[in-house]
Design a protein around this motif. Structure first.
Motif, PDB file in Angstrom:
ATOM      1  N   PHE A   4       0.868  -1.183   0.000  1.00 49.38           N
ATOM      2  CA  PHE A   4       0.000   0.000   0.000  1.00 49.38           C
ATOM      3  C   PHE A   4       0.895   1.220   0.000  1.00 49.38           C
ATOM      4  O   PHE A   4       1.809   1.328   0.815  1.00 49.38           O
ATOM      5  N   GLU A   5       0.616   2.160  -0.912  1.00 48.16           N
ATOM      6  CA  GLU A   5       1.341   3.422  -0.979  1.00 48.16           C
ATOM      7  C   GLU A   5       0.359   4.542  -0.655  1.00 48.16           C
ATOM      8  O   GLU A   5      -0.624   4.742  -1.372  1.00 48.16           O
ATOM      9  N   CYS A   6       0.624   5.266   0.409  1.00 45.08           N
ATOM     10  CA  CYS A   6      -0.304   6.293   0.880  1.00 45.08           C
ATOM     11  C   CYS A   6      -0.544   7.376  -0.167  1.00 45.08           C
ATOM     12  O   CYS A   6      -1.633   7.929  -0.247  1.00 45.08           O
ATOM     13  N   GLY A   7       0.430   7.671  -0.981  1.00 49.71           N
ATOM     14  CA  GLY A   7       0.280   8.696  -2.010  1.00 49.71           C
ATOM     15  C   GLY A   7      -0.847   8.419  -2.991  1.00 49.71           C
ATOM     16  O   GLY A   7      -1.338   9.332  -3.644  1.00 49.71           O
ATOM     17  N   THR A   8      -1.297   7.158  -3.081  1.00 49.45           N
ATOM     18  CA  THR A   8      -2.438   6.845  -3.949  1.00 49.45           C
ATOM     19  C   THR A   8      -3.745   7.304  -3.325  1.00 49.45           C
ATOM     20  O   THR A   8      -4.753   7.434  -4.016  1.00 49.45           O
ATOM     21  N   LEU A   9      -3.718   7.567  -2.015  1.00 48.69           N
ATOM     22  CA  LEU A   9      -4.895   8.029  -1.290  1.00 48.69           C
ATOM     23  C   LEU A   9      -4.753   9.489  -0.855  1.00 48.69           C
ATOM     24  O   LEU A   9      -5.689  10.265  -0.945  1.00 48.69           O
ATOM     25  N   VAL A  10      -3.561   9.839  -0.407  1.00 46.64           N
ATOM     26  CA  VAL A  10      -3.259  11.206   0.044  1.00 46.64           C
ATOM     27  C   VAL A  10      -2.113  11.728  -0.832  1.00 46.64           C
ATOM     28  O   VAL A  10      -0.955  11.392  -0.598  1.00 46.64           O
ATOM     29  N   PRO A  11      -2.433  12.497  -1.865  1.00 42.52           N
ATOM     30  CA  PRO A  11      -1.391  12.985  -2.778  1.00 42.52           C
ATOM     31  C   PRO A  11      -0.243  13.669  -2.033  1.00 42.52           C
ATOM     32  O   PRO A  11      -0.465  14.451  -1.114  1.00 42.52           O
ATOM     33  N   GLY A  12       0.981  13.299  -2.429  1.00 36.47           N
ATOM     34  CA  GLY A  12       2.176  13.895  -1.847  1.00 36.47           C
ATOM     35  C   GLY A  12       2.759  13.130  -0.667  1.00 36.47           C
ATOM     36  O   GLY A  12       3.860  13.440  -0.222  1.00 36.47           O
ATOM     37  N   CYS A  13       2.039  12.144  -0.158  1.00 40.60           N
ATOM     38  CA  CYS A  13       2.548  11.368   0.979  1.00 40.60           C
ATOM     39  C   CYS A  13       3.421  10.225   0.451  1.00 40.60           C
ATOM     40  O   CYS A  13       2.995   9.453  -0.408  1.00 40.60           O
ATOM     41  N   ASP A  14       4.645  10.118   0.971  1.00 39.42           N
ATOM     42  CA  ASP A  14       5.592   9.094   0.518  1.00 39.42           C
ATOM     43  C   ASP A  14       5.502   7.793   1.307  1.00 39.42           C
ATOM     44  O   ASP A  14       6.163   6.812   0.963  1.00 39.42           O
ATOM     45  N   TRP A  15       4.715   7.747   2.374  1.00 36.83           N
ATOM     46  CA  TRP A  15       4.651   6.581   3.251  1.00 36.83           C
ATOM     47  C   TRP A  15       4.080   5.371   2.514  1.00 36.83           C
ATOM     48  O   TRP A  15       3.199   5.490   1.668  1.00 36.83           O
ATOM     49  N   HIS A  16       4.637   4.214   2.820  1.00 34.70           N
ATOM     50  CA  HIS A  16       4.119   2.964   2.255  1.00 34.70           C
ATOM     51  C   HIS A  16       4.338   1.840   3.267  1.00 34.70           C
ATOM     52  O   HIS A  16       5.116   1.985   4.213  1.00 34.70           O
ATOM     53  N   THR A  17       3.655   0.731   3.052  1.00 37.09           N
ATOM     54  CA  THR A  17       3.819  -0.421   3.924  1.00 37.09           C
ATOM     55  C   THR A  17       3.617  -1.697   3.125  1.00 37.09           C
ATOM     56  O   THR A  17       2.938  -1.702   2.108  1.00 37.09           O
ATOM     57  N   ARG A  18       4.239  -2.759   3.611  1.00 35.28           N
ATOM     58  CA  ARG A  18       4.128  -4.082   3.000  1.00 35.28           C
ATOM     59  C   ARG A  18       3.775  -5.089   4.089  1.00 35.28           C
ATOM     60  O   ARG A  18       4.256  -4.983   5.207  1.00 35.28           O
ATOM     61  N   ALA A  19       2.965  -6.063   3.729  1.00 32.29           N
ATOM     62  CA  ALA A  19       2.624  -7.144   4.658  1.00 32.29           C
ATOM     63  C   ALA A  19       2.125  -8.327   3.840  1.00 32.29           C
ATOM     64  O   ALA A  19       1.825  -8.196   2.653  1.00 32.29           O
ATOM     65  N   ASP A  20       2.030  -9.459   4.517  1.00 33.11           N
ATOM     66  CA  ASP A  20       1.557 -10.669   3.839  1.00 33.11           C
ATOM     67  C   ASP A  20       0.053 -10.674   3.612  1.00 33.11           C
ATOM     68  O   ASP A  20      -0.429 -11.323   2.697  1.00 33.11           O
ATOM     69  N   ASP A  21      -0.686  -9.970   4.468  1.00 33.60           N
ATOM     70  CA  ASP A  21      -2.139 -10.002   4.306  1.00 33.60           C
ATOM     71  C   ASP A  21      -2.734  -8.595   4.392  1.00 33.60           C
ATOM     72  O   ASP A  21      -2.184  -7.695   5.020  1.00 33.60           O
ATOM     73  N   ASP A  22      -3.876  -8.444   3.757  1.00 34.88           N
ATOM     74  CA  ASP A  22      -4.530  -7.139   3.662  1.00 34.88           C
ATOM     75  C   ASP A  22      -4.963  -6.603   5.024  1.00 34.88           C
ATOM     76  O   ASP A  22      -4.921  -5.396   5.248  1.00 34.88           O
ATOM     77  N   ALA A  23      -5.372  -7.478   5.931  1.00 38.44           N
ATOM     78  CA  ALA A  23      -5.832  -7.022   7.248  1.00 38.44           C
ATOM     79  C   ALA A  23      -4.720  -6.289   7.994  1.00 38.44           C
ATOM     80  O   ALA A  23      -4.963  -5.250   8.621  1.00 38.44           O
ATOM     81  N   GLU A  24      -3.501  -6.786   7.902  1.00 39.36           N
ATOM     82  CA  GLU A  24      -2.372  -6.130   8.563  1.00 39.36           C
ATOM     83  C   GLU A  24      -2.078  -4.785   7.900  1.00 39.36           C
ATOM     84  O   GLU A  24      -1.773  -3.800   8.574  1.00 39.36           O
ATOM     85  N   ILE A  25      -2.182  -4.728   6.592  1.00 41.59           N
ATOM     86  CA  ILE A  25      -1.960  -3.459   5.897  1.00 41.59           C
ATOM     87  C   ILE A  25      -3.018  -2.443   6.312  1.00 41.59           C
ATOM     88  O   ILE A  25      -2.690  -1.297   6.629  1.00 41.59           O
ATOM     89  N   VAL A  26      -4.270  -2.840   6.351  1.00 44.52           N
ATOM     90  CA  VAL A  26      -5.339  -1.922   6.755  1.00 44.52           C
ATOM     91  C   VAL A  26      -5.072  -1.410   8.158  1.00 44.52           C
ATOM     92  O   VAL A  26      -5.205  -0.209   8.431  1.00 44.52           O
ATOM     93  N   ARG A  27      -4.667  -2.283   9.080  1.00 39.90           N
ATOM     94  CA  ARG A  27      -4.369  -1.865  10.450  1.00 39.90           C
ATOM     95  C   ARG A  27      -3.273  -0.807  10.470  1.00 39.90           C
ATOM     96  O   ARG A  27      -3.394   0.227  11.123  1.00 39.90           O
TER      97      ARG A  27
END
Length: 61
Positions: A4-27
């Motif tokens: 998940f790359e935050c910039g796809t939701l909040v333009p200009g934000c560089d934050w991103h995260t990786r995980a094995d499952d979607d529930a962890e990413i959402v958290r």
């Protein structure tokens, strides 16, 4: 691995995260939205928008 790359939701934000499952990413994203973007209420449509932007890292450009 899912991405998940935050910039796809909040333009200009560089934050991103990786995980094995979607529930962890959402958290993690909800935590980030609260701490970095000042969101106090995370509505169901925000969760839907987050889920729609999670993708497989292997296909990420």
């Amino acid at each position: 691995m899912r991405l998940f790359e935050c910039g796809t939701l909040v333009p200009g934000c560089d934050w991103h995260t990786r995980a094995d499952d979607d529930a962890e990413i959402v958290r993690r994203v909800v935590e980030h939205m609260r701490s970095a973007h000042g969101e106090t209420v995370i509505r169901e449509n925000m969760i839907d928008n987050i889920k729609a932007r999670i993708r497989n890292e292997a296909t990420a450009a």
